[in-house]
Design a protein around this motif. Structure first.
Motif, PDB file in Angstrom:
ATOM      1  N   LYS A   3       0.813  -1.219   0.000  1.00 50.38           N
ATOM      2  CA  LYS A   3       0.000   0.000   0.000  1.00 50.38           C
ATOM      3  C   LYS A   3       0.853   1.279   0.000  1.00 50.38           C
ATOM      4  N   ILE A   4       0.508   2.228  -0.851  1.00 47.12           N
ATOM      5  CA  ILE A   4       1.201   3.529  -0.836  1.00 47.12           C
ATOM      6  C   ILE A   4       0.693   4.305   0.373  1.00 47.12           C
ATOM      7  N   VAL A   5       1.613   4.659   1.291  1.00 45.77           N
ATOM      8  CA  VAL A   5       1.187   5.382   2.503  1.00 45.77           C
ATOM      9  C   VAL A   5       1.674   6.826   2.527  1.00 45.77           C
ATOM     10  N   ASP A   6       2.613   7.161   1.634  1.00 40.29           N
ATOM     11  CA  ASP A   6       3.084   8.551   1.618  1.00 40.29           C
ATOM     12  C   ASP A   6       3.512   8.918   0.198  1.00 40.29           C
ATOM     13  N   ALA A   7       3.214  10.143  -0.207  1.00 43.93           N
ATOM     14  CA  ALA A   7       3.619  10.657  -1.518  1.00 43.93           C
ATOM     15  C   ALA A   7       4.072  12.095  -1.301  1.00 43.93           C
ATOM     16  N   THR A  24       6.243   6.111  -0.679  1.00 45.42           N
ATOM     17  CA  THR A  24       6.606   5.149   0.361  1.00 45.42           C
ATOM     18  C   THR A  24       5.454   4.166   0.543  1.00 45.42           C
ATOM     19  N   THR A  25       5.778   2.884   0.693  1.00 41.61           N
ATOM     20  CA  THR A  25       4.736   1.864   0.894  1.00 41.61           C
ATOM     21  C   THR A  25       4.653   1.464   2.365  1.00 41.61           C
ATOM     22  N   HIS A  51      -3.045  17.481  -6.954  1.00 42.28           N
ATOM     23  CA  HIS A  51      -4.039  16.671  -7.664  1.00 42.28           C
ATOM     24  C   HIS A  51      -3.723  15.180  -7.765  1.00 42.28           C
ATOM     25  N   VAL A  52      -2.478  14.787  -7.568  1.00 44.29           N
ATOM     26  CA  VAL A  52      -2.136  13.374  -7.757  1.00 44.29           C
ATOM     27  C   VAL A  52      -1.797  12.678  -6.433  1.00 44.29           C
ATOM     28  N   CYS A  53      -0.933  13.294  -5.646  1.00 38.95           N
ATOM     29  CA  CYS A  53      -0.495  12.635  -4.400  1.00 38.95           C
ATOM     30  C   CYS A  53      -1.671  12.201  -3.521  1.00 38.95           C
ATOM     31  N   PRO A  54      -2.692  13.072  -3.332  1.00 39.44           N
ATOM     32  CA  PRO A  54      -3.798  12.637  -2.466  1.00 39.44           C
ATOM     33  C   PRO A  54      -4.526  11.400  -3.008  1.00 39.44           C
ATOM     34  N   LEU A  55      -4.517  11.225  -4.346  1.00 38.97           N
ATOM     35  CA  LEU A  55      -5.227  10.088  -4.939  1.00 38.97           C
ATOM     36  C   LEU A  55      -4.456   8.779  -4.815  1.00 38.97           C
ATOM     37  N   LEU A  56      -3.135   8.882  -4.531  1.00 47.59           N
ATOM     38  CA  LEU A  56      -2.305   7.678  -4.509  1.00 47.59           C
ATOM     39  C   LEU A  56      -2.390   6.941  -3.174  1.00 47.59           C
ATOM     40  N   LEU A  57      -2.708   7.681  -2.114  1.00 47.96           N
ATOM     41  CA  LEU A  57      -2.657   7.091  -0.773  1.00 47.96           C
ATOM     42  C   LEU A  57      -3.648   5.937  -0.649  1.00 47.96           C
ATOM     43  N   GLY A  58      -3.145   4.817  -0.129  1.00 51.87           N
ATOM     44  CA  GLY A  58      -3.988   3.634   0.079  1.00 51.87           C
ATOM     45  C   GLY A  58      -4.032   2.692  -1.115  1.00 51.87           C
ATOM     46  N   ARG A  59      -3.478   3.122  -2.260  1.00 49.97           N
ATOM     47  CA  ARG A  59      -3.530   2.258  -3.453  1.00 49.97           C
ATOM     48  C   ARG A  59      -2.361   1.276  -3.487  1.00 49.97           C
TER      49      ARG A  59
END
Ligand code: EZ4
Ligand code: CO
Length: 404
Positions: A3-7, A24-25, A51-59
């Protein structure tokens, strides 16, 4: 699932501006991506941060293709340098993560090495022909097998490709507005064959000679230049006319057998579709960081392979060491590799970017560290704050704006 936990977006200027994405996973794996778009750095930083970092979290970091499609189709607004550089940064970081988790260098994930090393070309330049010849000699002495040659055109103020001595950047150190230079096509068309002929006369034909026209000619002028250079057996002339006008290359092709390379300003497979499928170019120069990352670059290169077009990726110093490393992994693995641009990175870049690629006898190798083999020292990066710079603008003698 990883899981991606930080961007996080890091903007730093160790020698020049670089925008770096850190993912970071949940298992503590860190992946790095390059998001540098020279002269428009903060636009990509904002695209990612806002616009992108917030969408990555949890993926799931493993689902590279799915995330690529999600960011490309999900934005609705397609293509363009800002969007495609932002998507590229995410994609490059995800390949880095996948390699680190697998314990393999990225080129192994791409099918393994199709060659022993990556042929690179260096930049040689001079204010005049004799200074250029000295610089070509220096590069051949260092073991380069391919050299790009650029000299200042007489009567033209600040020709592209001729940096201040000892520097390797093509724009002012710091500027609130772009510097302006003069351009004169007639002087250039007379001078270029003389310069490149002088290089062949002095050093012969046992190395590859390249030249960048940097989008400055019309198609018929480019045809004439290509014809005038045929006896010098160029490896390629680059960007003879503005790259976005794809059908213009038909006209150039009708007049010369000098090979043509295009693509550093193109961002997607759609931008070079006609150039490739009509075989209007010999080398496609799209870069991993400006054309959607490893995932999309592979797609472009596969299309090119089908039409006998080889790769020649952009690799100027304004693409960070993360980009260069990613490019080397792709270069090592694809069947239709041609050549890779390599001008190195001005110090103190190595204080921030720890690389593991190596140069030997004209070839680079990305190394065998898991992932991309580049680590970024965030602490060191904080010592080099953003330093606004612009690429220069060119004007003709009558004051009108020309391509730089
Ligand atoms: O001018 O990367 O072939 N290399 C080039 C480069 C580009 C810069 C622009 O940021 O044309 O030097
Ligand atoms: Co170029």
């Amino acid at each position: 699932m990883s899981k991606i936990v930080d961007a996080k977006v890091i903007v730093t200027a160790p020698g020049r501006n670089y925008v770096t994405l850190k993912l970071t996973t949940d298992d503590g794996v860190v992946g790095w991506g390059d998001a540098t778009l020279n002269g428009r750095e903060l636009a990509v930083a904002s695209y990612l941060r806002d616009h992108v970092c917030p969408l990555l979290l949890g993926r799931d970091a493993h689902r590279i293709e799915d995330l690529w499609q999600y960011l490309y189709k999900g934005a609705y607004w397609r293509r363009g340098p800002v969007t495609m550089t932002a998507i590229a940064a995410v994609d490059i970081a995800l390949w880095d993560i996948k390699g680190k988790i697998a314990g393999l260098p990225v080129y192994q994930l791409l099918g393994g090495a199709a060659r022993d090393g990556v042929l690179v070309y260096a930049h040689a330049s001079g204010e005049g022909i004799s200074e250029l010849l000295d610089d070509v000699a220096a590069h051949l002495d260092q073991g380069y097998l391919a050299v790009r040659a650029q000299a200042a055109v007489p009567g033209v103020d600040k020709t592209y490709g001729v940096p201040e001595r000892g520097q390797n950047v093509y724009e002012p150190a710091s500027a609130a507005v772009p510097a302006e230079g003069r351009w004169d096509t007639e002087s250039y068309l007379r001078f270029a064959p003389e310069v490149l002929g002088a290089v062949r006369e002095r050093f012969g034909f046992d190395f590859h000679l390249l030249h960048d026209v940097h989008h400055r000619l019309t198609p018929i002028e480019a045809g004439r230049l290509g014809r005038d250079l045929e006896e010098h057996r160029m490896f390629w002339i680059e960007d003879p006319t503005p790259a976005e006008d794809q059908s213009a290359f038909r006209l150039i092709r009708q007049h010369t057998t000098t090979p043509i390379a295009v693509g550093e300003v193109l961002n997607s497979i759609w931008d070079c579709q006609q150039l490739i499928t009509e075989r209007l170019i010999d080398y496609i120069r799209t870069s991993v960081s400006h054309a959607g990352g490893i995932t999309h670059l592979r797609r472009i290169f596969s299309l090119a392979e089908l039409y006998g077009v080889r790769t020649g990726s952009h690799g100027a110093g304004d693409l960070s060491p993360v980009s260069l490393s990613a490019a080397l992994h792709v270069d090592l693995a694809v069947p239709n590799f041609g050549i890779q641009e390599y001008m190195g990175h001005a110090e103190p870049a190595s204080e921030v970017f720890r690389t593991s690629y190596t140069f030997s006898n004209g070839y680079l190798h990305p190394g065998d560290a898991p992932g991309l083999g580049v680590e970024v020292d965030e602490r060191a990066a904080t010592a080099f704050p953003y330093d606004p710079r612009y690429l220069p603008v060119n004007r003709r003698r009558d004051g009108s704006v020309h391509d730089w």
